[in-house]
Design an enzyme around this catalytic site. Sequence first.
Site, PDB file in Angstrom:
ATOM      1  CG  ASN A 292      -1.945  -1.149   1.142  1.00  0.00           C
ATOM      2  OD1 ASN A 292      -2.078  -1.784   0.093  1.00  0.00           O
ATOM      3  ND2 ASN A 292      -2.601  -1.440   2.241  1.00  0.00           N
TER       4      ASN A 292
ATOM      5  CG  HIS B 119       4.199  -1.517  -4.580  1.00  0.00           C
ATOM      6  ND1 HIS B 119       3.006  -2.223  -4.584  1.00  0.00           N
ATOM      7  CD2 HIS B 119       5.145  -2.388  -4.996  1.00  0.00           C
ATOM      8  CE1 HIS B 119       3.228  -3.462  -5.007  1.00  0.00           C
ATOM      9  NE2 HIS B 119       4.521  -3.587  -5.254  1.00  0.00           N
TER      10      HIS B 119
HETATM   11  C1  BV8 Z   1       8.554  -5.319 -11.730  1.00  0.00           C
HETATM   12  C2  BV8 Z   1       2.087   1.805  -6.886  1.00  0.00           C
HETATM   13  C3  BV8 Z   1      10.544  -5.800 -12.912  1.00  0.00           C
HETATM   14  C4  BV8 Z   1       1.455   2.668  -7.924  1.00  0.00           C
HETATM   15  C5  BV8 Z   1       1.742  -0.482  -7.630  1.00  0.00           C
HETATM   16  C6  BV8 Z   1       3.095 -11.249 -15.620  1.00  0.00           C
HETATM   17  C7  BV8 Z   1       3.288 -12.099 -14.548  1.00  0.00           C
HETATM   18  C8  BV8 Z   1       3.925 -11.656 -13.398  1.00  0.00           C
HETATM   19  C9  BV8 Z   1       4.373 -10.346 -13.298  1.00  0.00           C
HETATM   20  C10 BV8 Z   1       4.157  -9.516 -14.363  1.00  0.00           C
HETATM   21  C11 BV8 Z   1       3.532  -9.942 -15.515  1.00  0.00           C
HETATM   22  N1  BV8 Z   1       3.474  -8.898 -16.368  1.00  0.00           N
HETATM   23  C12 BV8 Z   1       4.040  -7.809 -15.787  1.00  0.00           C
HETATM   24  C13 BV8 Z   1       4.482  -8.184 -14.593  1.00  0.00           C
HETATM   25  C14 BV8 Z   1       5.161  -7.370 -13.620  1.00  0.00           C
HETATM   26  C15 BV8 Z   1       4.180  -6.441 -12.905  1.00  0.00           C
HETATM   27  C16 BV8 Z   1       2.942  -7.162 -12.412  1.00  0.00           C
HETATM   28  O1  BV8 Z   1       2.977  -7.842 -11.423  1.00  0.00           O
HETATM   29  N2  BV8 Z   1       1.834  -6.981 -13.139  1.00  0.00           N
HETATM   30  C17 BV8 Z   1       0.611  -7.661 -12.749  1.00  0.00           C
HETATM   31  C18 BV8 Z   1      -0.565  -6.685 -12.898  1.00  0.00           C
HETATM   32  C19 BV8 Z   1       0.449  -8.890 -13.611  1.00  0.00           C
HETATM   33  N3  BV8 Z   1       4.936  -5.968 -11.766  1.00  0.00           N
HETATM   34  C20 BV8 Z   1       5.696  -4.879 -11.894  1.00  0.00           C
HETATM   35  O2  BV8 Z   1       5.768  -4.187 -12.886  1.00  0.00           O
HETATM   36  C21 BV8 Z   1       6.548  -4.557 -10.682  1.00  0.00           C
HETATM   37  N4  BV8 Z   1       7.901  -4.352 -11.127  1.00  0.00           N
HETATM   38  O3  BV8 Z   1       8.144  -6.429 -11.908  1.00  0.00           O
HETATM   39  O4  BV8 Z   1       9.774  -4.874 -12.154  1.00  0.00           O
HETATM   40  C22 BV8 Z   1      11.770  -5.073 -13.292  1.00  0.00           C
HETATM   41  C23 BV8 Z   1      12.990  -5.550 -12.869  1.00  0.00           C
HETATM   42  C24 BV8 Z   1      14.130  -4.897 -13.270  1.00  0.00           C
HETATM   43  C25 BV8 Z   1      14.062  -3.741 -14.043  1.00  0.00           C
HETATM   44  C26 BV8 Z   1      12.814  -3.219 -14.431  1.00  0.00           C
HETATM   45  C27 BV8 Z   1      11.655  -3.892 -14.047  1.00  0.00           C
HETATM   46  C28 BV8 Z   1       6.087  -3.272 -10.026  1.00  0.00           C
HETATM   47  C29 BV8 Z   1       4.727  -3.482  -9.414  1.00  0.00           C
HETATM   48  C30 BV8 Z   1       4.345  -2.253  -8.595  1.00  0.00           C
HETATM   49  C31 BV8 Z   1       3.224  -1.528  -9.280  1.00  0.00           C
HETATM   50  N5  BV8 Z   1       2.776  -0.425  -8.423  1.00  0.00           N
HETATM   51  N6  BV8 Z   1       1.385   0.524  -6.834  1.00  0.00           N
HETATM   52  C32 BV8 Z   1       0.152   3.218  -7.440  1.00  0.00           C
HETATM   53  O5  BV8 Z   1      -0.377   2.760  -6.404  1.00  0.00           O
HETATM   54  O6  BV8 Z   1      -0.368   4.119  -8.108  1.00  0.00           O
HETATM   55  S1  BV8 Z   1       0.873  -1.912  -7.558  1.00  0.00           S
HETATM   56  C33 BV8 Z   1      -0.708  -1.667  -6.976  1.00  0.00           C
HETATM   57  O7  BV8 Z   1      -1.288  -2.969  -6.998  1.00  0.00           O
HETATM   58  C34 BV8 Z   1      -0.804  -1.213  -5.524  1.00  0.00           C
HETATM   59  O8  BV8 Z   1       0.419  -1.059  -4.855  1.00  0.00           O
HETATM   60  C35 BV8 Z   1      -1.593  -2.377  -4.903  1.00  0.00           C
HETATM   61  O9  BV8 Z   1      -1.343  -2.543  -3.575  1.00  0.00           O
HETATM   62  C36 BV8 Z   1      -1.045  -3.478  -5.714  1.00  0.00           C
HETATM   63  C37 BV8 Z   1      -1.631  -4.840  -5.601  1.00  0.00           C
HETATM   64  O10 BV8 Z   1      -3.024  -4.698  -5.623  1.00  0.00           O
HETATM   65  P1  BV8 Z   1      -3.769  -5.132  -4.269  1.00  0.00           P
HETATM   66  O11 BV8 Z   1      -3.137  -4.379  -3.143  1.00  0.00           O
HETATM   67  O12 BV8 Z   1      -3.772  -6.597  -4.179  1.00  0.00           O
HETATM   68  O13 BV8 Z   1      -5.186  -4.520  -4.490  1.00  0.00           O
HETATM   69  P2  BV8 Z   1      -6.379  -5.187  -5.326  1.00  0.00           P
HETATM   70  O14 BV8 Z   1      -7.429  -4.158  -5.487  1.00  0.00           O
HETATM   71  O15 BV8 Z   1      -5.832  -5.895  -6.524  1.00  0.00           O
HETATM   72  O16 BV8 Z   1      -6.923  -6.333  -4.343  1.00  0.00           O
HETATM   73  C38 BV8 Z   1      -7.575  -5.969  -3.145  1.00  0.00           C
HETATM   74  C39 BV8 Z   1      -7.952  -7.260  -2.467  1.00  0.00           C
HETATM   75  O17 BV8 Z   1      -8.528  -6.950  -1.206  1.00  0.00           O
HETATM   76  C40 BV8 Z   1      -8.986  -8.072  -3.240  1.00  0.00           C
HETATM   77  O18 BV8 Z   1      -8.580  -9.433  -3.247  1.00  0.00           O
HETATM   78  C41 BV8 Z   1     -10.267  -7.898  -2.410  1.00  0.00           C
HETATM   79  O19 BV8 Z   1     -11.048  -9.088  -2.425  1.00  0.00           O
HETATM   80  C42 BV8 Z   1      -9.693  -7.701  -1.027  1.00  0.00           C
HETATM   81  N7  BV8 Z   1     -10.541  -6.937  -0.114  1.00  0.00           N
HETATM   82  C43 BV8 Z   1     -11.477  -5.993  -0.396  1.00  0.00           C
HETATM   83  N8  BV8 Z   1     -11.998  -5.520   0.774  1.00  0.00           N
HETATM   84  C44 BV8 Z   1     -11.357  -6.159   1.781  1.00  0.00           C
HETATM   85  C45 BV8 Z   1     -10.423  -7.064   1.228  1.00  0.00           C
HETATM   86  N9  BV8 Z   1      -9.630  -7.844   1.972  1.00  0.00           N
HETATM   87  C46 BV8 Z   1      -9.754  -7.748   3.311  1.00  0.00           C
HETATM   88  N10 BV8 Z   1     -10.619  -6.907   3.928  1.00  0.00           N
HETATM   89  C47 BV8 Z   1     -11.431  -6.110   3.198  1.00  0.00           C
HETATM   90  N11 BV8 Z   1     -12.305  -5.284   3.814  1.00  0.00           N
END
Ligand code: BV8
Length: 254
Positions: free
Chosen positions: A103, A129
């Site tokens: 977060n 992040h």
């Molecule tokens: C990198 C900052 C390499 C910005 C964020 C394919 C496979 C694997 C990886 C990749 C791929 N293709 C691309 C990638 C890499 C990519 C990635 O993972 N993409 C995903 C989408 C597939 N990752 C990256 O690019 C990372 N860097 O890999 O670099 C590299 C190495 C060397 C040189 C160059 C590069 C960087 C990732 C960081 C991105 N930045 N945030 C901003 O915030 O504006 S990520 C963003 O998503 C937030 O930080 C957030 O926290 C994060 C994850 O999302 P969640 O927190 O899980 O939130 P979400 O809404 O998805 O889920 C909420 C959950 O809560 C749900 O499950 C819901 O059911 C639940 N919920 C709801 N209410 C409640 C609850 N749970 C409990 N209680 C409740 N009340």
Amino acid sequence: MSESDIAAARELVANVDRIVILTGAGVSAESGVPTFRGEGGLWKSYRPEELATPQAFAADPRLVWEWYDMRRSAIALCEPNAGHEAIARACVEHASCHLVTQNVDGLHHLALGRRAPSASPDQYPITLHGSLYRIRCSCCAFARDDRDPVDSTSVQTLPRCPECDALLRPGVVWFGEALDPDVLAHAFEVAAAADVCIVAGTSALVHPAASIPLATLDSGGIVIEVNPDETPLSRHARYSLRGASGEILPIILP
Ligand code: BV8
Ligand code: ZN
């Protein structure tokens, strides 16, 4: 989710030495912070590729700052919820409890700072992040805390670096950007050393963060998930507690 699962998870956590907690945007949902992928999630109106990438900032820094300024001002009005408070209590009072968060909303820091103004750096979250309330230069190493409104009416009104005059950008990690290697190594180190990893409020879709609980598993530890929905991590969890983190974490954390 059964009440007995919650009781069993509570019992398990009460009897281990080392705890690590990984949080995502869901932990802040009860504070009114929209999640990324849920109903009304931040990404619903935009695709991540449009806004949270270096390419998007290079192409349209004004739009990217407009989105971040809206998020910063909305989230600045949010308060930590019972889930943040339970985590802060565990990080302060338990002998070995580390928090790793995806977060960027600063609510974990706010909860911890209020509970323990003199908390040691080791008790503060490992922040993967970055933060909405840090800004940094898009060219040089300049960075600072910042909570001021950003005038995104035009590129000319966007904040610029006092050192080199390049555009300043939000101090978060964008998609396609590497996480700080020392921060990431520290997160994997505490996860590998943990007896239990409690994963709360994350869809477990973003890497490398989503792999952190697997380090606990690989070293013989246990994963407990707290999420109303199933995620790719659910099948690895000893207990998948289907509910809100604000209700469940105060019960299972010490
Ligand atoms: C990198 C900052 C390499 C910005 C964020 C394919 C496979 C694997 C990886 C990749 C791929 N293709 C691309 C990638 C890499 C990519 C990635 O993972 N993409 C995903 C989408 C597939 N990752 C990256 O690019 C990372 N860097 O890999 O670099 C590299 C190495 C060397 C040189 C160059 C590069 C960087 C990732 C960081 C991105 N930045 N945030 C901003 O915030 O504006 S990520 C963003 O998503 C937030 O930080 C957030 O926290 C994060 C994850 O999302 P969640 O927190 O899980 O939130 P979400 O809404 O998805 O889920 C909420 C959950 O809560 C749900 O499950 C819901 O059911 C639940 N919920 C709801 N209410 C409640 C609850 N749970 C409990 N209680 C409740 N009340
Ligand atoms: Zn600069």
